[in-house]
Scaffold this active site. Structure first.
Site, PDB file in Angstrom:
ATOM      1  N   GLU A 169      -6.743   6.486  -1.212  1.00 26.64           N
ATOM      2  CA  GLU A 169      -6.402   5.370  -0.322  1.00 26.64           C
ATOM      3  C   GLU A 169      -6.665   4.125  -0.931  1.00 26.64           C
ATOM      4  OE1 GLU A 169      -4.752   4.936   2.349  1.00 26.64           O
ATOM      5  OE2 GLU A 169      -4.175   7.099   2.296  1.00 26.64           O
ATOM      6  N   HIS A 229       1.680   4.245  -2.858  1.00 21.05           N
ATOM      7  CA  HIS A 229       1.677   5.699  -2.725  1.00 21.05           C
ATOM      8  C   HIS A 229       2.668   6.414  -3.266  1.00 21.05           C
ATOM      9  CE1 HIS A 229      -1.929   6.609  -0.580  1.00 21.05           C
ATOM     10  NE2 HIS A 229      -1.743   5.732   0.731  1.00 21.05           N
ATOM     11  N   HIS A 257       0.714  -1.038   0.007  1.00 20.84           N
ATOM     12  CA  HIS A 257      -0.015   0.174   0.109  1.00 20.84           C
ATOM     13  C   HIS A 257       1.112   1.298   0.042  1.00 20.84           C
ATOM     14  CE1 HIS A 257      -3.409   2.472   1.174  1.00 20.84           C
ATOM     15  NE2 HIS A 257      -2.643   3.002   1.834  1.00 20.84           N
ATOM     16  N   GLU A 258       1.678   1.270   0.820  1.00 18.11           N
ATOM     17  CA  GLU A 258       2.612   2.483   0.952  1.00 18.11           C
ATOM     18  C   GLU A 258       3.440   2.708  -0.273  1.00 18.11           C
ATOM     19  OE1 GLU A 258       1.941   4.544   3.125  1.00 18.11           O
ATOM     20  OE2 GLU A 258       0.804   3.277   4.307  1.00 18.11           O
TER      21      GLU A 258
END
Length: 262
Positions: free
Chosen positions: A191, A130, A126-127
């Site tokens: 997100e 980003h 997930h990071e």
């Protein structure tokens, strides 16, 4: 007065059009005022400040696990050439974050709550996404444009009234509206986008993508009974929405996982 309004609108439209780019990974149009060449410098500067103030764990099994999993995911991401760095911060915070240019941190409480490697891979995926999708630069750019728009509103309102209280009220309302209907919803969409791409990344790196669903199920359990803001006032989508969206695409993620395991 009409000329002033038209001038302000023209400036905003020109600035917006000049900074819209198409993300090569998602195909989505993004408003970004910061050149991609500056991402690494911004991330490095921010990480330097973090290192000066935060208790970063340099060695040990947990720190090494985060680095190993992070490096594995970054290597198969769409931006493996970034100067990736994965660190563990020794603070009791249930959080993780990514800076422009590939600087990622996980707090100790988060790492300990999700010790399973696949669950940590979901968080790190997930990071990583980003950073790859330049969400940090996008959010900063939207904030800058929001400030320009609010300042323009102040000029327009100020030219039509002699009452400073009315002018101030217009500025406050404009700022709140921008945050509520532009910044927050877009944060939630980013997100969800990071959930999607991050789960693809973890699957391609050989981690079972079903762990991403477990992460949000556990996060929901941790939050139960603690209250919290309604979704429409939060920069993050609800855990249920994240779970539903991940489950809806699980066949796609599992197909990538099976390819990686061959």
């Amino acid at each position: 007065m009409r000329a002033l309004k038209l001038s302000m609108v023209s400036i905003l439209l020109f600035a917006t059009a000049a900074c819209v780019t198409t993300n090569e990974v998602t195909g989505r149009n993004q408003f970004i005022m910061i050149p991609a060449s500056q991402d690494a410098a911004l991330g490095l500067e921010a990480m330097t400040k973090v290192r000066e103030t935060a208790p970063i764990v340099e060695t040990g099994p947990l720190a090494e696990k985060i680095k190993r999993i992070g490096d594995r995911i970054a290597a198969i991401s769409d931006r493996p050439e970034l100067d990736w760095e994965f660190v563990l911060i020794d603070e009791p915070v249930l959080n993780a974050w990514a800076l422009p240019g590939g600087k990622v941190a996980v707090y100790k409480k988060m790492a300990e709550a999700f010790e399973d490697e696949a669950e940590l891979a979901a968080i790190l995926g997930h990071e990583v996404s980003h950073a790859v999708l330049r969400h940090g630069a996008e959010q900063v750019s939207r904030g800058q444009m929001q400030n320009i728009a609010v300042a323009g509103l102040g000029v327009i309102v100020g030219s039509t009234t002699d009452d400073p209280e009315i002018a101030q009220a217009a500025l406050v309302l404009g700022s709140v509206a921008a945050a509520g209907f532009v910044q927050m919803p877009h944060s939630r969409s980013m997100e969800l986008e990071a959930d999607d791409i991050g789960t693809l990344y973890m699957a391609r790196a050989g981690y079972d993508p079903r762990a991403a669903v477990r992460v949000w199920q556990k996060m929901k359990q941790m939050k139960e009974g603690q209250g919290g803001q309604p979704t429409f006032l939060s920069t993050h989508p609800s855990d249920d929405k994240r779970i539903d969206r991940l489950q809806a695409k699980m066949d796609v993620y599992l197909a990538e996982y099976r390819k990686a395991r061959r």
